[in-house]
Design a protein around this motif. Structure first.
Motif, PDB file in Angstrom:
ATOM      1  N   LEU A   1       0.825  -1.203   0.000  1.00 48.97           N
ATOM      2  CA  LEU A   1       0.000   0.000   0.000  1.00 48.97           C
ATOM      3  C   LEU A   1       0.858   1.251   0.000  1.00 48.97           C
ATOM      4  O   LEU A   1       0.556   2.236  -0.680  1.00 48.97           O
TER       5      LEU A   1
ATOM      6  N   GLU B   1       2.233   2.025  -3.413  1.00 49.56           N
ATOM      7  CA  GLU B   1       1.292   2.651  -4.320  1.00 49.56           C
ATOM      8  C   GLU B   1       1.237   4.159  -4.128  1.00 49.56           C
ATOM      9  O   GLU B   1       0.830   4.892  -5.011  1.00 49.56           O
ATOM     10  N   GLU B   2       1.635   4.645  -2.928  1.00 51.23           N
ATOM     11  CA  GLU B   2       1.569   6.072  -2.666  1.00 51.23           C
ATOM     12  C   GLU B   2       2.733   6.823  -3.287  1.00 51.23           C
ATOM     13  O   GLU B   2       2.696   8.042  -3.410  1.00 51.23           O
TER      14      GLU B   2
ATOM     15  N   ASN C   1      -1.127  -0.535 -14.038  1.00 50.56           N
ATOM     16  CA  ASN C   1      -2.259  -0.724 -13.145  1.00 50.56           C
ATOM     17  C   ASN C   1      -2.214   0.299 -12.011  1.00 50.56           C
ATOM     18  O   ASN C   1      -1.229   1.014 -11.850  1.00 50.56           O
ATOM     19  N   GLY C   2      -3.265   0.344 -11.227  1.00 51.27           N
ATOM     20  CA  GLY C   2      -3.279   1.248 -10.088  1.00 51.27           C
ATOM     21  C   GLY C   2      -3.667   2.663 -10.469  1.00 51.27           C
ATOM     22  O   GLY C   2      -4.007   2.959 -11.620  1.00 51.27           O
ATOM     23  N   PRO C   3      -3.609   3.572  -9.516  1.00 52.89           N
ATOM     24  CA  PRO C   3      -4.060   4.952  -9.753  1.00 52.89           C
ATOM     25  C   PRO C   3      -3.220   5.704 -10.771  1.00 52.89           C
ATOM     26  O   PRO C   3      -3.669   6.699 -11.335  1.00 52.89           O
ATOM     27  N   LYS C   4      -1.973   5.273 -11.016  1.00 51.37           N
ATOM     28  CA  LYS C   4      -1.123   5.974 -11.974  1.00 51.37           C
ATOM     29  C   LYS C   4      -1.252   5.422 -13.390  1.00 51.37           C
ATOM     30  O   LYS C   4      -0.653   5.956 -14.323  1.00 51.37           O
TER      31      LYS C   4
END
Length: 387
Positions: A33, A36-37, A250-253
């Motif tokens: 997690l 991901e930041e 994938n993910g927010p980016k």
């Protein structure tokens, strides 16, 4: 998931219980997690040497991950040692352990927090003395006895070329920066892997005018046209994995990274790209006036001429004739794709080729050629009956 725990009181193997495995799983989730930041940011060598708190507040996230690992070590070290003693004194648990063992074979130091700076510096100096630089392969596991013993079996590149290591050992130590500069430390390698991949794609595009990276392409070492931090990067494999399973996307980016790739002209579907290029070549062939053999009946040996401005540059040297033969004989591009077959038919593609002449016509043409050439039937492969 495997983690190593620092201890000096017990050198035996430690047996991890199912409860401990759950704790390790939660620890791994926390680390993922936090990863991901992290944000992508392109940095130069000068940025790494400017160690003020405001500039590097983005990298504080790495220290938080290190703190999680340290807290887990401190809170659970005694529990692991106690679990080991209980396993050794309880026969039933020993039998269970033999049936389904899960061991940490050695109690090593954590590869980020445990190895001292001086130890890492000695390992880097050893690599430099052997290879003459610090351009380590992306994954470099120490196997030589020339390195300090604590580094044997450790991935040196993944340990030192990380923001965690820089934050922990280098950030507030200008003397260490100078030491690393003397042996050619590659500061740009501290960036996230995506930044290096994107930088390599920009360079590839500027050199080859496309992003059709072969799957086995590796950024060449020693070529100053490429950023030094990308030397040895398996760019072809990275591109292949992005197309196949959306690695790095994938993910927010993901949406932002896809937008960056589209801006470079990234090709997502190579099969569709190849068919579109074939259709474009057919259309340009139909427009040319230098060919008199039917608008889309392309000779099998025809290749788009080089340096011909009547053709787009991306089609130069394109083997259009061979591609047409492969479409007719092997179903290239059109197998199990009736919509593509219809599309070619709509633009006048010739499906029959020379087979439509028939045996008698071929024999008749051969007889005429023989008569004109003193009974010689050694017909050049490029010979064409004049119109």
């Amino acid at each position: 998931t495997q983690h190593s725990f620092t201890t000096t009181t017990n050198k035996n193997n430690v047996i991890i219980s199912s409860t401990d495995i759950c704790m390790l799983s939660r620890l791994e989730e926390d680390v993922l997690l936090l990863e991901e930041e992290e944000e992508d940011f392109l940095l130069s060598e000068e940025d790494f040497l400017r160690a003020d708190e405001e500039t590097w507040k983005k990298s504080d996230i790495s220290i938080r991950k290190i703190d999680i690992l340290n807290n887990f070590n401190n809170n659970n070290k005694d529990k692991f040692l106690l679990g080991s003693r209980q396993q050794n004194t309880n026969k039933q648990q020993r039998q269970k352990k033999e049936e389904s063992p899960l061991r940490v074979s050695t109690i090593n130091m954590n590869p980020i927090t445990g190895y001292t700076y001086q130890s890492a510096l000695e390992a880097l100096k050893t690599y430099h003395s052997i290879h003459g630089d610090l351009i380590l392969p992306r994954r470099f596991t120490v196997t030589s006895k020339e390195y300090p013993s604590e580094w044997h079996g450790v991935d040196l590149a993944s340990t030192v070329y990380t923001m965690k290591w820089w934050k922990l050992h280098i950030k507030y130590s200008p003397d260490r920066v100078a030491e690393l500069n003397k042996i050619g430390f590659i500061w740009e390698r501290l960036q996230p892997e995506w930044n290096l991949i994107f930088s390599a794609l920009i360079t590839y595009s500027s050199i080859y005018d496309n992003l059709l990276v072969p799957v086995n392409f590796v950024v060449p070492r020693g070529d100053d046209a490429w950023p030094k931090a990308t030397w040895g990067l398996g760019l072809g494999r990275c591109v292949f994995r992005m197309r196949l399973r959306n690695d790095f996307l994938n993910g927010p980016k993901g949406a932002n990274r896809r937008s960056q790739l589209l801006g470079l002209g990234f090709v997502w579907d190579m099969r569709e790209y190849a068919f579109t290029k074939f259709v474009a070549a057919l259309r340009y062939y139909a427009k040319t006036s230098s060919h008199k053999f039917g608008p889309l009946k392309v000779p099998s040996t025809f290749e788009v001429p080089n340096n011909d401005n009547s053709w787009p540059r991306e089609l130069w040297n394109y083997p259009l004739g061979a591609k047409c033969s492969a479409v007719r004989q092997k179903g290239l591009y059109i197998k199990d794709c009736p919509e593509r077959t219809k599309r070619l038919s709509d633009i006048g593609f010739c499906w029959e080729g020379n087979a439509s002449l028939g045996w008698h016509k071929v024999v008749h043409a051969a007889a005429i050629y023989s008569k004109m050439n003193n009974s010689n039937l050694r017909v050049p492969i490029t010979f064409r009956v004049p119109s």
